[in-house]
Structures are given as structure tokens and as C-alpha cells.
Write an enzyme that holds these catalytic residues in place. Structure first.
Site, PDB file in Angstrom:
ATOM      1  N   HIS A  82       0.845  -1.196   0.000  1.00  0.00           N
ATOM      2  CA  HIS A  82       0.000   0.000   0.000  1.00  0.00           C
ATOM      3  C   HIS A  82       0.876   1.241   0.000  1.00  0.00           C
ATOM      4  O   HIS A  82       1.941   1.267   0.630  1.00  0.00           O
ATOM      5  CB  HIS A  82      -0.903   0.029   1.238  1.00  0.00           C
ATOM      6  CG  HIS A  82      -1.743   1.270   1.323  1.00  0.00           C
ATOM      7  ND1 HIS A  82      -2.859   1.455   0.550  1.00  0.00           N
ATOM      8  CD2 HIS A  82      -1.603   2.396   2.074  1.00  0.00           C
ATOM      9  CE1 HIS A  82      -3.384   2.646   0.824  1.00  0.00           C
ATOM     10  NE2 HIS A  82      -2.642   3.235   1.740  1.00  0.00           N
ATOM     11  N   ASP A 161     -16.315   1.814   5.776  1.00  0.00           N
ATOM     12  CA  ASP A 161     -15.254   2.794   5.535  1.00  0.00           C
ATOM     13  C   ASP A 161     -15.629   3.752   4.419  1.00  0.00           C
ATOM     14  O   ASP A 161     -15.280   4.933   4.474  1.00  0.00           O
ATOM     15  CB  ASP A 161     -13.941   2.091   5.201  1.00  0.00           C
ATOM     16  CG  ASP A 161     -12.835   3.077   4.878  1.00  0.00           C
ATOM     17  OD1 ASP A 161     -12.452   3.839   5.788  1.00  0.00           O
ATOM     18  OD2 ASP A 161     -12.385   3.108   3.723  1.00  0.00           O
ATOM     19  N   ARG A 168     -15.605  12.201   6.054  1.00  0.00           N
ATOM     20  CA  ARG A 168     -14.352  12.809   6.507  1.00  0.00           C
ATOM     21  C   ARG A 168     -13.876  13.840   5.497  1.00  0.00           C
ATOM     22  O   ARG A 168     -13.344  14.892   5.854  1.00  0.00           O
ATOM     23  CB  ARG A 168     -13.267  11.740   6.692  1.00  0.00           C
ATOM     24  CG  ARG A 168     -13.405  10.919   7.972  1.00  0.00           C
ATOM     25  CD  ARG A 168     -12.431   9.762   7.980  1.00  0.00           C
ATOM     26  NE  ARG A 168     -11.063  10.229   7.814  1.00  0.00           N
ATOM     27  CZ  ARG A 168     -10.113   9.548   7.170  1.00  0.00           C
ATOM     28  NH1 ARG A 168     -10.395   8.376   6.615  1.00  0.00           N
ATOM     29  NH2 ARG A 168      -8.901  10.031   7.072  1.00  0.00           N
ATOM     30  N   SER A 183      -8.886   3.591   8.413  1.00  0.00           N
ATOM     31  CA  SER A 183      -9.383   3.557   7.040  1.00  0.00           C
ATOM     32  C   SER A 183      -8.462   2.724   6.155  1.00  0.00           C
ATOM     33  O   SER A 183      -8.918   1.846   5.408  1.00  0.00           O
ATOM     34  CB  SER A 183      -9.487   4.984   6.494  1.00  0.00           C
ATOM     35  OG  SER A 183      -9.914   4.980   5.150  1.00  0.00           O
ATOM     36  N   LYS A 187      -9.203  -1.725   4.872  1.00  0.00           N
ATOM     37  CA  LYS A 187      -9.223  -2.221   3.486  1.00  0.00           C
ATOM     38  C   LYS A 187      -8.115  -3.250   3.253  1.00  0.00           C
ATOM     39  O   LYS A 187      -8.300  -4.217   2.517  1.00  0.00           O
ATOM     40  CB  LYS A 187      -9.092  -1.046   2.509  1.00  0.00           C
ATOM     41  CG  LYS A 187     -10.286  -0.098   2.541  1.00  0.00           C
ATOM     42  CD  LYS A 187     -10.213   0.953   1.465  1.00  0.00           C
ATOM     43  CE  LYS A 187      -9.251   2.076   1.768  1.00  0.00           C
ATOM     44  NZ  LYS A 187      -9.787   3.074   2.707  1.00  0.00           N
TER      45      LYS A 187
END
Length: 435
Positions: A82, A161, A168, A183, A187
Site C-alpha cells: 500500500h 469505511d 471525513r 481507514s 481495506k
């Protein structure tokens, strides 16, 4: 307990227990909570903060709000990668094929760009025919066959989320470390793999600007991941300058293909190889990191990584032949920015280049905005390179002419040039490896 009671408890700075957080998230995912109450909860969490335990429970509850994808049926070790996003960040397009070529499956669900940070899905969709929306069955089938999938998050992954993130974005609660961590990790944890490598960007071209905040976020994400039984490594990498030369969608695909074809080097290749080696180290903890970097570099030299990328594109309906043809006929106005002096490029401001690519048409300011896949910015000269007066230092590919003058003005302020040869800065700031 009522939802209002949970909000008031958090508003008063009292730690919420597991049942309260689960009750709140379950109600959100089933759309039983009005948006104004969700916004109130987010603001209370933003102002009063969330403890480690609350952040863990929040993440866990968001994972439980949707489906999970289990990868252990076709590999003895799986990993996810990520990035927190930055200007010119195309690392997933390179690291994924490297790891898949070395026998580590990558089933990565990516996002779209918002603001000046690009999205992997937008880049991939510049390839004609490429499908980013895949079913769970298609993801698993492709993962087993070629070990690499880059696709959009399925509708049922961490469904709560999506609701929280949207609010947000419009309530001024984006830059909360616990909310960011939960968040991201919800995922990532929804795909049940063994390891996770996170490229945490730090600098003015990222949403985390300083190392102190980055380390706090890294510590929180590591804690959540390890509590879920994942091996986690977080690499802090610099985002004060753009990564690579291309900032846009199709031109970033083109640059990634150049790297995978072993035709270019620099920070983009160095960081890709370093992140791939960190992922391999999770599987082979006793191996030499230098040996793992060499392995990663060699699958590029051999052409294996490129072949894997091509297989993924074909499997998801894309055509690289049509992609290259589209680059020749993109019908976009081009502006070349020339150097006004001799010297060496000292630095290139990432935030300025990011804003420039947005104005050019490569990004979106709201989720509803459309983008032009061929718009963007190409850095003809990068830090450390010699420049003569009159050289093209930067090229802008405009989607229309309305921002021509503004783009030209901004572009001229992005570079710092003088006669001194600059010291080379390390792209990697720090590495946090799990216990």
C-alpha cells in the site's frame, strides 16, 4: 445504548468499549445512522482522539462490516503493498509485477486520485479496455493464474469505511491519525494475507508533511496489523520531489513500462526494488536484504516482471498496442518550459508539480470530476542534472487551453537552479519493521 449516547461519550473524551464501537459501525454499514450523527462522531473522534484500543476496535469493526477475500488456498505466503499516495507515485505498477514474478501473489485493491495525488486505477484505465471492476471470483481466478491483480475495491469490502471516508472528506476530519490508520488498515486487512508493506510518503507532496507525524501513523498501523496476525513493514519515503519524471495517467504507465523494460533507472527504480525486497524479507526473514534487492532487480533485467505486467493487462481486457497508439494521437496542447539560466537542478517542488498536473487536467478536485488520461507533466530535467539556458526543463500536456497562462506561471516556480552540484538525497527516510 443509543447512537447519541456513543457520540456524547466520545465528545466528553471517554474511551469507548468494543461493543459500543461495533454497535456504531454496524449501524453505519446498515445505513441506520443519519449522516449528521456520523459527522458528529467523526468530529468528536478528531478533537478528542482515539486510543490505540479504540482504533483497533474501529478497524476491526470496519473489516467486519464487509466481505473478506482469503488468499491462502493458492500460495504459502501472500503479501499486500500500500502507498499513502504522492506526486508521480506509480510504485504499485512496478512492485506488483516484481513480486508476482518471484512467486509472491499480489491481489491489490487500489483507489482513484483525488486532489494532486494520482490514483492507480486512473493510470490503469488509460490503457484501452482495461477493466478495474472485477468480481471476487475473477480476482481469485486471476490471482491463481498469474499471481497479480490490480483492481478496484469491491463494493462489499469494508463497506462502512466508504461512508466514513466520504464524510471525513467534507467535514474537515481527514488528517486524524487514528481515522487515517483505521481507514487504510480496514481495506488492507479485508484481504487475508500474511504480510503487508506500506510505503508511507512524507513531504510537501504527501498528506503527511513531517517525520514525527509519519512515525505516529506508522506505529498505529503496525500495531493494528500485528494484532491481526500480519507481518508489517512500513517504509517512510520522501515526497518533497515528484517520483520519477512523469506525472499524469498515461505517461505514468509509459514510464512504468520503461522501468519494467529495464530502460531507465533512478529513484523510481530504487524505491520499487527496495519495497519489493522488504516484502520478500517478510517471507525470508533470514535472507540478506542486498540479495533480495538483487533478486528483485534481476526479474526486471530478465524481462519476467514486464511479461507478468503484460499478462495482467491482457487478463483484465487491456491492450498495450492500443495504448501506445493512443499516446501518438492524444490531441493535447503542449507547453514547454525553458530554463532561464545555466546550472544544476537543485530541487523540484512536489506540491507545485502536483497542483500543475491537476490544472492540466490529470486530476480531480471532487470525486465527480472527470479527468483526461493524457494530461499531465513531464520533467525533462530532474534534480542533479545539468541545465543550460534555453533547455526544456518541463513539458505540460494540457487537456484544454483555459489554464494555459496559469499553468505556465506555476511551472516557472517549480524548479530551483543554481551553479552548485547538489548532494543526492536518499529517497528512503526510515524503515519500521515489525517484531
Amino acid at each position: 445504548m443509543r447512537i447519541l449516547d456513543i457520540i456524547e461519550k466520545k465528545r466528553d473524551g471517554i474511551e469507548l468499549d468494543k461493543d459500543e464501537i461495533y454497535r456504531f459501525i454496524e449501524s453505519v454499514s446498515k445505513e441506520r445512522v443519519p449522516s449528521y450523527q456520523i459527522a458528529a462522531f467523526l468530529m468528536a473522534a478528531y478533537i478528542k482522539g482515539l486510543s490505540r484500543r479504540e482504533t483497533y476496535y474501529l478497524t476491526d469493526a470496519m473489516v467486519a462490516s464487509g466481505e473478506t477475500i482469503v488468499m491462502d488456498k493458492f500460495s504459502d505466503f501472500t503479501v499486500d503493498k500500500h502507498s499513502t499516495g504522492g506526486v508521480g507515485d506509480k510504485i504499485s505498477l512496478i512492485v506488483g509485477p516484481i513480486l508476482a514474478s518471484l512467486g509472491i501473489p499480489i491481489l491489490k485493491m487500489s483507489g482513484r486520485g483525488l486532489g494532486f495525488t494520482g490514483g492507480t486505477l486512473d493510470k490503469l484505465e488509460s490503457i484501452p479496455g482495461f477493466r478495474t471492476q472485477l468480481s471476487k471470483e475473477e480476482i481469485l481466478r486471476q490471482g491463481k493464474k498469474i499471481q497479480l491483480v490490480l483492481c478496484a475495491q469491491t463494493a462489499k469490502i469494508a463497506s462502512a469505511d466508504k461512508i466514513l471516508y466520504h464524510l471525513r472528506d467534507v467535514t474537515g476530519t481527514i488528517d486524524s491519525i487514528p481515522l487515517i490508520a483505521s481507514s487504510i488498515m480496514s481495506k488492507k486487512l479485508a484481504i487475508e494475507n500474511d504480510g503487508l508493506v506500506i510505503d508511507l510518503k512524507v513531504g510537501n507532496g504527501a498528506f503527511i508533511h513531517d517525520k514525527e507525524q509519519a512515525l505516529l501513523l506508522a506505529d498505529t498501523m503496525s500495531y493494528i496489523g500485528e494484532k491481526h496476525g500480519r507481518k508489517v513493514t512500513i517504509v517512510l519515503s520522501s515526497m518533497n520531489e515528484p517520483l520519477g519524471r512523469a506525472i499524469g495517467n498515461s505517461i505514468e504507465i509509459e514510464e512504468s513500462l520503461q522501468v519494467l523494460s529495464n530502460k531507465t533507472d533512478g529513484d523510481l527504480l530504487d524505491l520499487s526494488v527496495a519495497l519489493a525486497a522488504e516484502a520478500l524479507l517478510l517471507k525470508y526473514p533470514d535472507a540478506s536484504l542486498d540479495e533480495l534487492k538483487l533478486k528483485s532487480r534481476n526479474v526486471i533485467r530478465s524481462g519476467q516482471a514486464l511479461e507478468t505486467f503484460i499478462s495482467m493487462v491482457q487478463s483484465q481486457g487491456g491492450s498495450l498496442e492500443q495504448f501506445y497508439e493512443s499516446l501518438k494521437h492524444n490531441c493535447i496542447e503542449t507547453i514547454e518550459i525553458l530554463s532561464s539560466e545555466d546550472g544544476y537542478v537543485q530541487s523540484i517542488d512536489a506540491l507545485t508539480i502536483g497542483k500543475l498536473s491537476l490544472l492540466a487536467g490529470a486530476g480531480r478536485e471532487t470525486k465527480e470530476d472527470s479527468i483526461n488520461h493524457h494530461a499531465g507533466v513531464y520533467l525533462n530535467k530532474i534534480s542533479g542534472e545539468k541545465v543550460n539556458k534555453g533547455d526544456t526543463i518541463l513539458t505540460i500536456y494540457l487537456s484544454n487551453t483555459k489554464n494555459r497562462d496559469l499553468c505556465t506561471k506555476i511551472a516557472e516556480s517549480a524548479y530551483r537552479i543554481n551553479t552548485k552540484i547538489p548532494d543526492k538525497n536518499n529517497i528512503i527516510i526510515d524503515i519500521i519493521r515489525g517484531k
